[in-house]
Scaffold this active site. Structure first.
Site, short mmCIF file in Angstrom:
data_model
loop_
_atom_site.label_atom_id
_atom_site.label_comp_id
_atom_site.label_asym_id
_atom_site.label_seq_id
_atom_site.Cartn_x
_atom_site.Cartn_y
_atom_site.Cartn_z
N GLU A 22 -5.04 -8.96 3.86
CA GLU A 22 -5.33 -7.78 3.05
C GLU A 22 -5.33 -8.12 1.57
O GLU A 22 -5.47 -7.24 0.72
CB GLU A 22 -4.33 -6.66 3.34
CG GLU A 22 -4.55 -5.99 4.68
CD GLU A 22 -3.65 -4.80 4.91
OE1 GLU A 22 -4.01 -3.96 5.75
OE2 GLU A 22 -2.58 -4.70 4.26
N ASP A 70 4.31 6.13 18.11
CA ASP A 70 3.37 5.71 17.07
C ASP A 70 3.38 4.19 17.02
O ASP A 70 4.43 3.58 16.78
CB ASP A 70 3.80 6.32 15.73
CG ASP A 70 2.88 5.93 14.57
OD1 ASP A 70 1.84 5.30 14.82
OD2 ASP A 70 3.22 6.28 13.43
N ASN A 121 -4.00 -10.33 16.93
CA ASN A 121 -4.03 -9.46 18.11
C ASN A 121 -5.30 -9.75 18.90
O ASN A 121 -6.05 -10.68 18.56
CB ASN A 121 -3.91 -7.98 17.72
CG ASN A 121 -5.06 -7.49 16.86
OD1 ASN A 121 -6.14 -8.10 16.81
ND2 ASN A 121 -4.87 -6.37 16.19
N ARG A 146 9.37 5.49 17.02
CA ARG A 146 9.48 6.41 15.88
C ARG A 146 8.16 6.46 15.14
O ARG A 146 7.34 5.54 15.22
CB ARG A 146 10.60 5.98 14.94
CG ARG A 146 11.99 6.01 15.56
CD ARG A 146 13.03 5.55 14.56
NE ARG A 146 13.05 6.38 13.37
CZ ARG A 146 13.72 6.06 12.26
NH1 ARG A 146 14.39 4.92 12.18
NH2 ARG A 146 13.70 6.87 11.21
N ASN A 184 0.82 -1.21 0.00
CA ASN A 184 0.00 0.00 0.00
C ASN A 184 0.85 1.25 0.00
O ASN A 184 2.02 1.24 0.39
CB ASN A 184 -0.89 0.06 1.26
CG ASN A 184 -2.02 -0.94 1.24
OD1 ASN A 184 -2.43 -1.42 0.20
ND2 ASN A 184 -2.51 -1.27 2.43
N ASP A 226 3.19 -5.39 12.46
CA ASP A 226 3.92 -5.88 11.28
C ASP A 226 5.38 -6.13 11.61
O ASP A 226 5.98 -7.10 11.12
CB ASP A 226 3.80 -4.88 10.13
CG ASP A 226 2.38 -4.80 9.58
OD1 ASP A 226 1.63 -5.79 9.72
OD2 ASP A 226 2.02 -3.75 9.03
N LEU A 256 -0.17 -8.43 22.21
CA LEU A 256 -0.90 -7.69 23.24
C LEU A 256 -0.42 -6.25 23.39
O LEU A 256 -0.59 -5.64 24.44
CB LEU A 256 -0.78 -8.42 24.58
CG LEU A 256 -1.30 -9.86 24.62
CD1 LEU A 256 -0.94 -10.53 25.93
CD2 LEU A 256 -2.81 -9.89 24.40
N ALA A 260 4.02 -5.83 2.57
CA ALA A 260 5.26 -5.10 2.34
C ALA A 260 5.94 -4.75 3.66
O ALA A 260 7.17 -4.86 3.79
CB ALA A 260 4.98 -3.84 1.53
#
Length: 308
Positions: A150, A251, A191, A290, A22, A257, A226, A53
């Site tokens: 996805e 963030d 998750n 980051r 994406n 991922d 978790l 990706a």
């Protein structure tokens, strides 16, 4: 003689990732909007993304050879995504080009580092069994094959059937899995939300509840991510909670991922599932410090400097 990293011998790779690519458009906001609410955001950052990706990049940065199977479009954005992935050392020989744009995602991140994401599939919707079957040689040779949801389920099922090493499924976004897929999954990595959906319950109440739900799934090995609490490793009726190290969260967008890519790396290196999850928890914790998904994924050197 120089080598074109987009066309290396992909049959020799350690890990094959089958999944989405994406273009992420990330916007920082004070608070995530509620239904019907408009909020003001900061500048729009255009970043490479997609679970497939992202997990491929995470694995490549942690030192293993990786090939990516999927699709992008034929526009300028798609060309840029190809270049970014090739620059990471990922084999993109089996990354198909279909007419139109790539998949795209709008990512909102608030001041508590929580996020919400809307995804438009774009070229990812065209990934089917023929796309995957073209990579049959690579899939059979890889130590680990990783897939997510996805891309269409028939492509995921084709990948599972062709894998000869460990097949890892990250069931994100969560959907009902076809019965024929379950016996082919060696390690499931949901998750909390995805575990609840697969188990048919409204929510996961606590760690013990998560362990019971995981044990009831038709998959012998489940690793439940978790977030800041770490990960729960379930092998049959036995389970172990692996705590995450302290992190200065900025963030959380790419943490899941990063975890999946790192888990694949550790499994490809022959580590037992518990040790592999410990390695993945450390990588994911470092990634939240980051901004961005792919931009925050650590190198092997950076991870070793942090963890010793």
């Amino acid at each position: 003689m120089s080598t074109d990293i987009s066309s290396v011998d992909s049959a020799s790779v350690d890990i094959v990732v089958v999944g989405s690519v994406n273009l992420d458009q990330l916007i920082e906001v004070v608070a995530l909007p509620r239904p019907g609410e408009t909020v003001q955001g900061g500048p729009v950052a255009r970043l490479g993304g997609g679970k497939g990706a992202n997990q491929a990049v995470a694995a490549a940065r942690l030192g293993r050879s990786v090939a990516l199977v999927g699709a992008v479009g034929t526009d300028q954005d798609s060309a840029g995504l190809r270049q970014e992935l090739a620059a990471e050392g990922i084999d993109i020989t089996r990354l198909a080009a279909v007419p139109g744009p790539p998949g795209q995602a709008v990512v909102l991140v608030d001041q508590q580092a929580e996020n919400c994401i809307v995804v438009s599939p774009g070229a990812n919707a065209a990934v089917g069994p023929p796309t995957v079957e073209a990579a049959a040689r690579e899939l059979a040779a890889a130590a680990v094959v990783v897939a997510q949801l996805e891309i269409p389920l028939p492509a995921v099922l084709a990948a599972a059937r062709l894998a000869r090493g460990t097949f890892v499924l990250n069931p994100a976004p969560a959907v009902a899995l076809p019965p024929e897929l379950w016996p082919l999954v060696d390690v499931l990595v949901p998750n909390r939300t995805e575990l609840a959906r697969l188990a048919g319950v409204p929510e996961v109440l606590d760690v013990a509840h998560a362990a019971r739900l995981a044990a009831a799934l038709p998959c012998p090995r489940v690793v439940v991510t978790l977030g800041a609490a770490g990960a729960l490793v379930c092998e049959g009726a036995a389970y172990e909670l692996i705590a995450a190290p302290p992190a200065r969260a900025v963030d959380t967008t790419g943490a899941g991922d990063t975890f999946c890519g790192a888990l694949a790396v550790a499994l490809a290196e022959g580590r037992p599932l518990g040790a592999a999850a410990r390695f993945a928890v450390r990588a994911a914790a470092l990634s939240v410090e980051r901004t961005g998904a792919r931009t925050a994924m650590p190198s092997r050197a950076a991870l070793e400097r942090r963890t010793g």
